[in-house]
Structure formats: C-alpha cells, structure tokens
Design an enzyme around this catalytic site. Structure first.
Site, PDB file in Angstrom:
ATOM      1  N   TRP A 184     -57.764 -34.423  -9.962  1.00 33.22           N
ATOM      2  CA  TRP A 184     -58.676 -34.941 -11.261  1.00 33.22           C
ATOM      3  C   TRP A 184     -59.229 -33.927 -12.096  1.00 33.22           C
ATOM      4  CZ3 TRP A 184     -60.242 -39.413 -13.347  1.00 33.22           C
ATOM      5  CH2 TRP A 184     -60.796 -40.702 -12.217  1.00 33.22           C
TER       6      TRP A 184
ATOM      7  N   TRP B  78     -66.916 -36.344 -24.554  1.00 36.74           N
ATOM      8  CA  TRP B  78     -66.647 -37.385 -23.649  1.00 36.74           C
ATOM      9  C   TRP B  78     -67.740 -38.283 -23.644  1.00 36.74           C
ATOM     10  CZ3 TRP B  78     -62.470 -36.651 -20.848  1.00 36.74           C
ATOM     11  CH2 TRP B  78     -62.183 -34.839 -19.811  1.00 36.74           C
TER      12      TRP B  78
ATOM     13  N   TRP C  25     -63.833 -36.609 -16.063  1.00 33.94           N
ATOM     14  CA  TRP C  25     -63.275 -36.213 -15.010  1.00 33.94           C
ATOM     15  C   TRP C  25     -64.426 -36.359 -13.360  1.00 33.94           C
ATOM     16  CZ3 TRP C  25     -64.236 -32.815 -11.775  1.00 33.94           C
ATOM     17  CH2 TRP C  25     -64.451 -30.992 -12.403  1.00 33.94           C
TER      18      TRP C  25
ATOM     19  N   GLU D  72     -45.428 -31.253  -0.580  1.00 32.80           N
ATOM     20  CA  GLU D  72     -47.150 -31.895  -0.346  1.00 32.80           C
ATOM     21  C   GLU D  72     -48.283 -31.303   0.252  1.00 32.80           C
ATOM     22  OE1 GLU D  72     -48.124 -34.354  -2.489  1.00 32.80           O
ATOM     23  OE2 GLU D  72     -46.537 -33.530  -3.255  1.00 32.80           O
TER      24      GLU D  72
ATOM     25  N   TRP E 109     -49.374 -28.016  -1.884  1.00 33.73           N
ATOM     26  CA  TRP E 109     -50.462 -28.428  -2.725  1.00 33.73           C
ATOM     27  C   TRP E 109     -51.827 -28.185  -2.125  1.00 33.73           C
ATOM     28  CZ3 TRP E 109     -50.867 -28.504  -7.840  1.00 33.73           C
ATOM     29  CH2 TRP E 109     -49.746 -28.425  -8.431  1.00 33.73           C
TER      30      TRP E 109
ATOM     31  N   ASN F  47     -51.165 -42.444  -3.638  1.00 33.99           N
ATOM     32  CA  ASN F  47     -50.724 -41.051  -4.364  1.00 33.99           C
ATOM     33  C   ASN F  47     -50.547 -41.308  -6.127  1.00 33.99           C
ATOM     34  OD1 ASN F  47     -51.783 -40.737  -2.153  1.00 33.99           O
ATOM     35  ND2 ASN F  47     -49.574 -39.030  -1.859  1.00 33.99           N
TER      36      ASN F  47
END
Length: 432
Positions: free
Chosen positions: A363, A287, A340, A256, A259, A322
């Site tokens: 996102w 969208w 988003w 993590e 990331w 998370n």
C-alpha cells in the site's frame, strides 16, 4: 505433576521442516505441541465469519490427526497468551518452551511478555528462525544499516542464498513426543466464530505454474500466480522448500519471495510504518477521504471496470490478483486521494493472505509513501492497464456481469483530472 516441554505453534502450522519443532524433538523429552487462539488478535476481527480463523482451526485439526497417529496430541487453548502460560505452568512442570520467531510489533511484545513470565519461573523460552530465509539483522549494507531500497537488498539476498546452500531439515525424532490421548479442540462457535463457504487454495506448489510465472503473472484472467500467500502466512508450507523450488524454476517467482522478506525487514526495523508513512514528509498529504467514494471503491462500483472487478473478486473470494492489487491501490490513493491506511485496513479485513508487512509495504508503494524509489507522480491509468493485461476483458466480464449495460455506473472521476489533482496535491504538500 508431569514434566513436559512445549512446542508453541504460531505461524508454522506444519510438522515437516519446522525449525523450532525439529530442535525441541532433538534436544528434549516429552514434547507436547501447543496452539493458542490468541484473544488479543481474534477480538479485533469484526467479521465473525472469517475464513482465516476457520483455516487455522482446520489446520489445528489436521495437526491433531497427524500427532494422534504418533501417539501424541496438540494442546489447544483460547485466551491471552501470558494468562495461558500462567495456567499451564501450574498444570505441568514445564522444562522449556520452544517456538519460531515472529517479527510483527504485537508478536514481539507478546513474546517478550511470555519470555519474562517464564524467565521468572526459571523456564527457558527458546526461539528459532523459520518463516524467513534471512530474518531482520542478517542482511545489512556496507555501513551496517538495513537496506531502504529493494534492488540492492535483493542482490545481497540472492548472493547469500547461493553461498549458504539452504536445505530443508531432516526427519523429526518422533520418539520424543509426549505420549498421551487425543486432547479436545475448542470449536469455532465456542470462540464466537462461524464457518464460511470460502474455498482455500491448495498448499501444493504447482511446478508448471512457477516455471511460467514470469510470462503469466500479470494477466488476471488466467491462473498465473501460485496463490500460496495464505500458506506462507500461516506456515502450512515451508519457505525453505518453496525458495529452493523457485530458485530451480523461475527467478521472477523467487524475486517475489525476496520482496516478502524485504517488507518484513522494513517493518521489523521501522514499526512506525504500521500507521505512518515510511517517508515522513508524505504524512503531510491532505487526503480528501470522501466516505461515499471509499464505499463505492469497497463495493466495486467506481465505474472503472478493472478496479471494480478486483474489488468484487476480493469481496467474494478473499483473493485479488497481484497486478490488480496495484491498480486498485493506486486508484484509491491517487485518483480518489483517499488515505492509504483506509485501503490497507480494508485489505486486512478481506484478504485470505493478509500479512502485515507485505500489505503495508504494498500500500505504501502504491501511495508513493513507502520504500519505492519512483517519484510520487506515477499514477496507474486503469484503461491502459486493462489494455495491457485484460485486453479481451475476460477478467472484467467474469466479475462484472452488468458490464456494458446501463446498470454499470459511470466513472466516479475523470482519469485525466484525477491524475493532475493527485500530482498537484502531492507536490504542494511536499514543497510546503
């Protein structure tokens, strides 16, 4: 006029294992710590009861107390950093300014402007790596380019981490601090901010929790995640110490942290992702952006319990689990076909641990517009996610007291219909 060196605190609000502060105290005399409440950032915050600003203010007070015990203080200013440095260069004879690097687009522009101003006055502006183990530019692929996919990046990161034997820095040379009486700290109210009742998690890394992180991290009803995000964001915990602990205790937790660095690297090399899709073709998606549906999502009133529980947790505490972040982001972008960027902006307002690179990366991952190698037709099913990760509905019932009663709203959209609509919409946009 007094000769001093400044150490400029930003995203590194701690004394221990702080790279720029360490080198300032090693190499200079009369080092005076500085913090600037940056008007360019604060003026954009709509909610003046912002727990993050209060948290920063509390940390500055803590630093002030610690520095007082060493006969020094922290200089606190409120304003535009370039204007603050213009003023400081008239008040003091500045020998140098030390600070730790920041990689966000605004931060890089700000630092270039400060560097230019100081350079014109012959004052060195010295920057150091502190908030990352490997900053952008340290890990490239065989062609000398940045990695666009996480897995190969993480392999190289891990290999380098094992080879380099990273260690925290030794103790600081306190005798080179500027000796002075305590300096006043501007109040929240003077900056038009208010106190909040939001509780900030501790910055202590719970070893038992990290040891079992891979087993517990996906279940929102239990305390299975460390909640250290805000402390990494503002540097009240050392990334070096945390990564070393993670390497000893749990590979999934360390992953993590990798990331986090991957997304920081992506943002540094692709600043356009702040408001554009990482995969440019995805900017063609039409969208729906239904404002009433967005409002229902924000309030946690979509009729999908796992989504609503997550949004209510966020609105109440400034935190969201998370796993649930992925579910609510997928729901907004796929089920409702809402941009988003709307969801990202809402998280940016609400999350205590809001950090531009990770928020943007997460996102875009959920929307299918980012670095994820998975095809766009992955659409999380909220019901199956609930079955897997909150089977006993403990998390849902904690945040939705009216769950199961006629006060709880009906689903805003049918899952099967919404899934197919999302897939058809993406497919049509990408093939046009």
């Amino acid at each position: 006029m007094q000769k001093i060196t400044l150490f400029w605190f930003r995203r590194d609000l701690r004394l221990e294992d702080n790279t720029g502060l360490f080198y300032a105290l090693q190499q200079e005399n009369n080092v005076l710590p500085l913090f600037i409440f940056d008007k360019n950032i604060l003026d954009k915050l709509e909610d003046k009861a912002d727990a993050r600003v209060e948290f920063i203010h509390d940390q500055i007070r803590n630093l002030s107390e610690k520095l007082k015990s060493k006969g020094s203080s922290i200089l606190v200013r409120y304003g535009d950093p370039v204007e603050v440095y213009k003023s400081l260069s008239k008040e003091y004879e500045l020998q140098a300014v030390y600070t730790n690097r920041d990689y966000e687009p605004y931060a890089k522009e700000r630092d270039q402007a400060v560097d230019k101003l100081l350079g014109e006055k012959g004052i060195p502006f010295l920057t150091f790596k502190d908030q990352m183990i490997y900053e952008p530019g340290e890990i490239f692929n065989g062609s000398g380019e940045f990695y666009k996919v996480f897995t190969p990046f993480s392999r190289v990161w891990l290999s380098k981490f094992k080879e380099d034997k990273i260690e925290p820095l030794p103790s600081l040379n306190w005798k080179n601090l500027y000796q002075c009486d305590p300096m006043p700290i501007i109040s929240l109210q003077e900056m038009a901010f208010e106190n909040t009742d939001i509780i900030i998690p501790s910055n202590t890394a719970d070893e038992e929790l990290i040891r079992h992180y891979d087993q517990n991290r996906n279940f929102p009803a239990i305390k299975g995640t460390s909640r250290l995000g805000i402390h990494l964001r503002f540097g009240t915990i050392s990334i070096r110490k945390l990564a070393l602990k993670a390497a000893q205790l749990n590979d999934t937790y360390l992953n993590e942290l990798i990331w986090r660095e991957f997304y920081m690297m992506i943002l540094a090399f692709n600043p356009q992702v702040v408001d554009q899709a990482f995969k440019p073709a995805y900017d063609q998606i039409p969208w729906r952006n239904n404002e009433a549906e967005f409002e229902a999502w924000c309030k946690g009133e979509t009729g999908y319990p796992i989504v609503d529980a997550g949004m209510r947790e966020l609105n109440t505490t400034g935190f969201m689990h998370n796993r649930v972040r992925m579910i609510v982001a997928s729901f907004l972008t796929k089920h409702l076909l809402i941009d988003w960027r709307w969801g990202e902006a809402y998280f940016a307002k609400k999350l205590l641990d809001y950090e531009l690179a990770s928020n943007n990366g997460g996102w875009q991952w959920a929307a299918g517009t980012g670095t994820d190698a998975q095809p766009y037709f992955r659409v999380f099913n909220p019901e199956s996610q609930t079955e897997k990760f909150d089977k006993e509905l403990r998390y849902i019932k904690r945040w939705i007291p009216e769950f199961g009663s006629n006060k709880y709203p009906k689903p805003i959209v049918d899952h099967k219909f919404a899934r197919q609509r999302a897939i058809d919409t993406y497919k049509s946009a990408l093939n046009s």
